[in-house]
Design a protein around this motif. Structure first.
Motif, PDB file in Angstrom:
ATOM      1  N   ARG A 135       0.748  -1.666  -0.436  1.00 37.26           N
ATOM      2  CA  ARG A 135       0.079   0.003   0.239  1.00 37.26           C
ATOM      3  C   ARG A 135       0.754   1.513  -0.243  1.00 37.26           C
ATOM      4  NH1 ARG A 135      -2.898   1.100   5.423  1.00 37.26           N
ATOM      5  NH2 ARG A 135       0.280   1.577   5.737  1.00 37.26           N
ATOM      6  N   ASP A 136       2.222   1.276   0.771  1.00 33.45           N
ATOM      7  CA  ASP A 136       2.848   2.413   0.758  1.00 33.45           C
ATOM      8  C   ASP A 136       3.384   3.427  -0.427  1.00 33.45           C
ATOM      9  OD1 ASP A 136       1.464   2.693   3.471  1.00 33.45           O
ATOM     10  OD2 ASP A 136       3.384   1.208   4.537  1.00 33.45           O
ATOM     11  N   TRP A 137       3.906   1.317  -1.216  1.00 33.92           N
ATOM     12  CA  TRP A 137       5.118   1.958  -2.040  1.00 33.92           C
ATOM     13  C   TRP A 137       3.903   1.761  -3.130  1.00 33.92           C
ATOM     14  CZ3 TRP A 137       4.782   0.467  -7.223  1.00 33.92           C
ATOM     15  CH2 TRP A 137       5.576   0.823  -7.838  1.00 33.92           C
ATOM     16  N   ILE A 138       2.581   2.058  -2.960  1.00 28.07           N
ATOM     17  CA  ILE A 138       1.528   3.021  -4.348  1.00 28.07           C
ATOM     18  C   ILE A 138       1.257   3.859  -4.824  1.00 28.07           C
ATOM     19  CG2 ILE A 138      -0.555   2.670  -5.164  1.00 28.07           C
ATOM     20  CD1 ILE A 138      -0.248  -0.639  -4.519  1.00 28.07           C
ATOM     21  N   ALA A 139       1.630   4.582  -2.855  1.00 30.09           N
ATOM     22  CA  ALA A 139       0.574   5.971  -2.889  1.00 30.09           C
ATOM     23  C   ALA A 139       1.781   6.442  -2.985  1.00 30.09           C
ATOM     24  CB  ALA A 139       0.247   5.818  -0.830  1.00 30.09           C
ATOM     25  N   GLN A 140       3.353   6.007  -2.423  1.00 32.53           N
ATOM     26  CA  GLN A 140       4.324   7.040  -2.597  1.00 32.53           C
ATOM     27  C   GLN A 140       4.551   7.080  -4.556  1.00 32.53           C
ATOM     28  OE1 GLN A 140       7.463   4.849  -0.676  1.00 32.53           O
ATOM     29  NE2 GLN A 140       6.232   5.020   1.621  1.00 32.53           N
ATOM     30  N   HIS A 141       4.331   5.691  -5.100  1.00 32.73           N
ATOM     31  CA  HIS A 141       4.190   6.022  -6.562  1.00 32.73           C
ATOM     32  C   HIS A 141       4.196   6.983  -7.736  1.00 32.73           C
ATOM     33  CE1 HIS A 141       7.893   3.938  -4.513  1.00 32.73           C
ATOM     34  NE2 HIS A 141       8.986   3.967  -5.390  1.00 32.73           N
ATOM     35  N   PHE A 142       2.542   6.401  -7.181  1.00 33.93           N
ATOM     36  CA  PHE A 142       1.570   6.835  -8.405  1.00 33.93           C
ATOM     37  C   PHE A 142       1.543   8.071  -7.883  1.00 33.93           C
ATOM     38  CE2 PHE A 142       1.668   2.525  -9.239  1.00 33.93           C
ATOM     39  CZ  PHE A 142       0.575   1.853  -9.932  1.00 33.93           C
ATOM     40  N   SER A 143       0.759   8.619  -9.059  1.00 30.83           N
ATOM     41  CA  SER A 143      -0.023  10.288  -8.779  1.00 30.83           C
ATOM     42  C   SER A 143      -1.437   9.983  -8.879  1.00 30.83           C
ATOM     43  CB  SER A 143       0.718  11.519  -9.888  1.00 30.83           C
ATOM     44  OG  SER A 143       1.852  11.444  -9.551  1.00 30.83           O
ATOM     45  N   TYR A 144      -2.563  10.842  -8.090  1.00 34.65           N
ATOM     46  CA  TYR A 144      -3.789  10.324  -8.956  1.00 34.65           C
ATOM     47  C   TYR A 144      -4.026  11.201  -9.256  1.00 34.65           C
ATOM     48  CZ  TYR A 144      -8.505   9.271  -7.542  1.00 34.65           C
ATOM     49  OH  TYR A 144      -9.970   9.163  -7.405  1.00 34.65           O
ATOM     50  N   VAL A 145      -4.520  11.340 -10.820  1.00 33.50           N
ATOM     51  CA  VAL A 145      -4.658  12.107 -11.816  1.00 33.50           C
ATOM     52  C   VAL A 145      -6.506  11.341 -12.552  1.00 33.50           C
ATOM     53  CG1 VAL A 145      -4.356  13.057 -13.967  1.00 33.50           C
ATOM     54  CG2 VAL A 145      -2.036  12.070 -12.363  1.00 33.50           C
ATOM     55  N   PRO A 146      -7.245  12.046 -12.879  1.00 38.16           N
ATOM     56  CA  PRO A 146      -8.398  11.468 -13.423  1.00 38.16           C
ATOM     57  C   PRO A 146      -8.862  11.855 -14.526  1.00 38.16           C
ATOM     58  CG  PRO A 146      -8.879  13.088 -11.187  1.00 38.16           C
ATOM     59  CD  PRO A 146      -7.453  12.861 -11.365  1.00 38.16           C
ATOM     60  N   GLY A 147      -9.482  10.818 -15.230  1.00 36.13           N
ATOM     61  CA  GLY A 147      -8.796  10.994 -16.581  1.00 36.13           C
ATOM     62  C   GLY A 147      -7.847  10.629 -16.993  1.00 36.13           C
ATOM     63  N   ILE A 148      -7.353   9.853 -16.988  1.00 39.19           N
ATOM     64  CA  ILE A 148      -6.597   9.607 -17.716  1.00 39.19           C
ATOM     65  C   ILE A 148      -5.796   7.743 -17.988  1.00 39.19           C
ATOM     66  CG2 ILE A 148      -4.597   8.926 -15.633  1.00 39.19           C
ATOM     67  CD1 ILE A 148      -3.214  10.459 -18.711  1.00 39.19           C
ATOM     68  N   SER A 149      -6.968   7.469 -17.401  1.00 39.76           N
ATOM     69  CA  SER A 149      -7.426   5.932 -17.121  1.00 39.76           C
ATOM     70  C   SER A 149      -8.901   5.681 -18.149  1.00 39.76           C
ATOM     71  CB  SER A 149      -7.036   4.638 -16.408  1.00 39.76           C
ATOM     72  OG  SER A 149      -7.817   5.285 -15.363  1.00 39.76           O
ATOM     73  N   GLY A 150      -8.747   4.078 -18.659  1.00 43.67           N
ATOM     74  CA  GLY A 150     -10.359   4.167 -18.294  1.00 43.67           C
ATOM     75  C   GLY A 150     -11.058   2.972 -18.379  1.00 43.67           C
ATOM     76  N   ALA A 151     -12.046   2.196 -18.847  1.00 49.71           N
ATOM     77  CA  ALA A 151     -12.751   1.032 -18.493  1.00 49.71           C
ATOM     78  C   ALA A 151     -11.760  -0.002 -19.006  1.00 49.71           C
ATOM     79  CB  ALA A 151     -14.077   1.103 -19.741  1.00 49.71           C
ATOM     80  N   HIS A 152     -10.793   0.477 -19.759  1.00 48.48           N
ATOM     81  CA  HIS A 152     -10.095  -1.255 -20.442  1.00 48.48           C
ATOM     82  C   HIS A 152      -8.826  -1.548 -19.891  1.00 48.48           C
ATOM     83  CE1 HIS A 152     -13.370  -2.459 -22.719  1.00 48.48           C
ATOM     84  NE2 HIS A 152     -12.937  -0.830 -23.800  1.00 48.48           N
ATOM     85  N   THR A 153      -8.237  -0.215 -18.576  1.00 50.17           N
ATOM     86  CA  THR A 153      -6.996   0.046 -18.213  1.00 50.17           C
ATOM     87  C   THR A 153      -7.179  -1.010 -16.520  1.00 50.17           C
ATOM     88  OG1 THR A 153      -6.746   2.620 -18.168  1.00 50.17           O
ATOM     89  CG2 THR A 153      -5.403   1.333 -16.755  1.00 50.17           C
ATOM     90  N   SER A 154      -5.689  -1.708 -17.218  1.00 49.93           N
ATOM     91  CA  SER A 154      -5.466  -3.070 -16.001  1.00 49.93           C
ATOM     92  C   SER A 154      -4.740  -2.906 -15.145  1.00 49.93           C
ATOM     93  CB  SER A 154      -4.789  -3.762 -17.097  1.00 49.93           C
ATOM     94  OG  SER A 154      -3.440  -3.966 -17.542  1.00 49.93           O
ATOM     95  N   ALA A 155      -4.097  -3.423 -14.346  1.00 53.72           N
ATOM     96  CA  ALA A 155      -3.057  -3.248 -13.633  1.00 53.72           C
ATOM     97  C   ALA A 155      -1.731  -3.185 -14.318  1.00 53.72           C
ATOM     98  CB  ALA A 155      -3.046  -4.636 -12.273  1.00 53.72           C
ATOM     99  N   ARG A 156      -1.344  -3.573 -15.282  1.00 57.04           N
ATOM    100  CA  ARG A 156      -0.690  -3.659 -15.900  1.00 57.04           C
ATOM    101  C   ARG A 156       0.553  -2.444 -16.206  1.00 57.04           C
ATOM    102  NH1 ARG A 156       0.785  -8.821 -19.316  1.00 57.04           N
ATOM    103  NH2 ARG A 156       0.382  -9.910 -17.609  1.00 57.04           N
ATOM    104  N   CYS A 166      -8.756   5.706  -8.349  1.00 58.81           N
ATOM    105  CA  CYS A 166      -8.724   5.000  -7.352  1.00 58.81           C
ATOM    106  C   CYS A 166      -9.417   3.615  -7.650  1.00 58.81           C
ATOM    107  CB  CYS A 166     -10.182   5.186  -5.909  1.00 58.81           C
ATOM    108  SG  CYS A 166     -11.664   5.591  -7.351  1.00 58.81           S
ATOM    109  N   ARG A 167     -10.247   3.129  -8.707  1.00 58.67           N
ATOM    110  CA  ARG A 167      -9.936   2.342  -9.846  1.00 58.67           C
ATOM    111  C   ARG A 167      -9.051   1.659  -9.955  1.00 58.67           C
ATOM    112  NH1 ARG A 167      -9.975   0.284 -15.093  1.00 58.67           N
ATOM    113  NH2 ARG A 167     -11.216  -0.782 -15.436  1.00 58.67           N
ATOM    114  N   ASP A 168      -7.010   2.336  -9.799  1.00 62.05           N
ATOM    115  CA  ASP A 168      -6.684   1.788 -10.383  1.00 62.05           C
ATOM    116  C   ASP A 168      -5.431   1.551  -9.669  1.00 62.05           C
ATOM    117  OD1 ASP A 168      -7.069   2.339 -13.603  1.00 62.05           O
ATOM    118  OD2 ASP A 168      -6.338   3.935 -12.522  1.00 62.05           O
ATOM    119  N   TYR A 169      -5.669   2.350  -8.606  1.00 67.10           N
ATOM    120  CA  TYR A 169      -4.954   1.704  -7.585  1.00 67.10           C
ATOM    121  C   TYR A 169      -5.487   0.251  -6.757  1.00 67.10           C
ATOM    122  CZ  TYR A 169      -2.884   6.902  -6.572  1.00 67.10           C
ATOM    123  OH  TYR A 169      -2.176   8.182  -6.450  1.00 67.10           O
ATOM    124  N   ALA A 170      -7.209   0.393  -6.970  1.00 65.82           N
ATOM    125  CA  ALA A 170      -7.043  -0.707  -5.892  1.00 65.82           C
ATOM    126  C   ALA A 170      -6.908  -1.894  -6.578  1.00 65.82           C
ATOM    127  CB  ALA A 170      -8.773  -0.773  -5.687  1.00 65.82           C
TER     128      ALA A 170
END
Length: 261
Positions: A135-156, A166-170
């Motif tokens: 959890r801490d690694w994701i929080a430190q390395h990710f930026s919360y940016v609305p609109g950058i991902s879509g319905a087909h964006t995977s964890a990879r 939030c969908r992508d972080y989860a």
């Protein structure tokens, strides 16, 4: 923690189409529905069905034309605080049968491909301590940016981009946990401190407790306090818990969510 929730969905179906919705807070042992009303066009009947793992309900509708759905509820969250980092991992042979599915890859969470990264990045840790490090690694390395991902964006995809919502972080946290052999599922919810306000997504991980095991909420975005989070539903990933799934074409005209203490 009592929460006042209002959610509105608007969409248009050019012709009659079957739609499955999941936007109502679930009645569980950790939250009580004090009141709840879902309002639809008068001509649209509802057929209710149990949701994934028996958490909440979905409902079928078959609208045609303009459709506006409003959900208003008061929910009291009685979830107890837990230091999940101190909880141990449940041995795989000891997992309940219904939990085992959450070790496997799913549509948006190809966990197997993350095993080398998880092994090298989080060595010497297990159970809740390893999840906390993820959890801490994701929080430190990710930026919360609305609109950058879509319905087909995977964890990879999100792991490569290092940004999303939030969908992508989860999804990334679910994939990391499964790669470490810890059952993890995706959860949709309402939370008052989400900015911008919207349907929210977190992960839940299955860890040991005195009763043998329990699902624990974990939010890599840091926006949702578990004691002020109302669960809607759970699933393998976002595909299982979409607030609106149409089996045919609809034009989505927008939605609005308000959650207040």
């Amino acid at each position: 923690m009592p929460l006042a929730i209002t959610a509105t969905l608007r969409f248009t179906a050019p012709q009659r189409v079957d739609c499955l919705l999941q936007c109502e807070a679930a009645a569980t042992g950790e939250q009580r529905i004090l009141s709840g009303v879902t309002t639809l066009p008068a001509a649209v009947p509802i057929t209710r069905v149990a949701a994934q793992d028996g958490v909440g309900e979905r409902f079928w509708i078959s609208p045609e034309g303009d459709c506006r759905i409003t959900y208003e509820a008061e929910v009291e969250v009685v979830r107890q605080a837990v230091d999940f980092a101190a909880l141990a991992q449940v041995g795989k042979p000891d997992l309940p049968g219904e939990v085992t599915q959450y070790l496997f890859d799913s549509r948006y969470c190809a966990a197997e491909s993350f095993q080398p990264f998880v092994d090298s990045e989080f060595p010497g840790l297990a159970g809740g301590a390893r999840v906390a490090a993820m959890r801490d690694w994701i929080a430190q390395h990710f930026s919360y940016v609305p609109g950058i991902s879509g319905a087909h964006t995977s964890a990879r995809d999100s792991f490569v981009e290092r940004r999303g919502v939030c969908r992508d972080y989860a999804h990334v946290l679910v994939a990391f946990a499964r790669a470490a052999g810890i059952p993890a599922r995706y959860a949709s919810c309402y939370a008052p401190d989400v900015t911008p306000q919207d349907f929210h997504a977190i992960a839940e991980v299955f860890l040991a407790d005195d009763a043998g095991g329990r699902w624990v909420p974990v939010d890599a975005t840091g926006m949702a306090d578990p004691q002020a989070t109302a669960l809607i539903g759970v699933g393998r990933d976002a595909a299982d818990v979409s607030f609106l799934t149409s089996f045919g074409f609809v034009r989505f005209d927008g939605h609005k969510v308000s959650v207040e203490r």
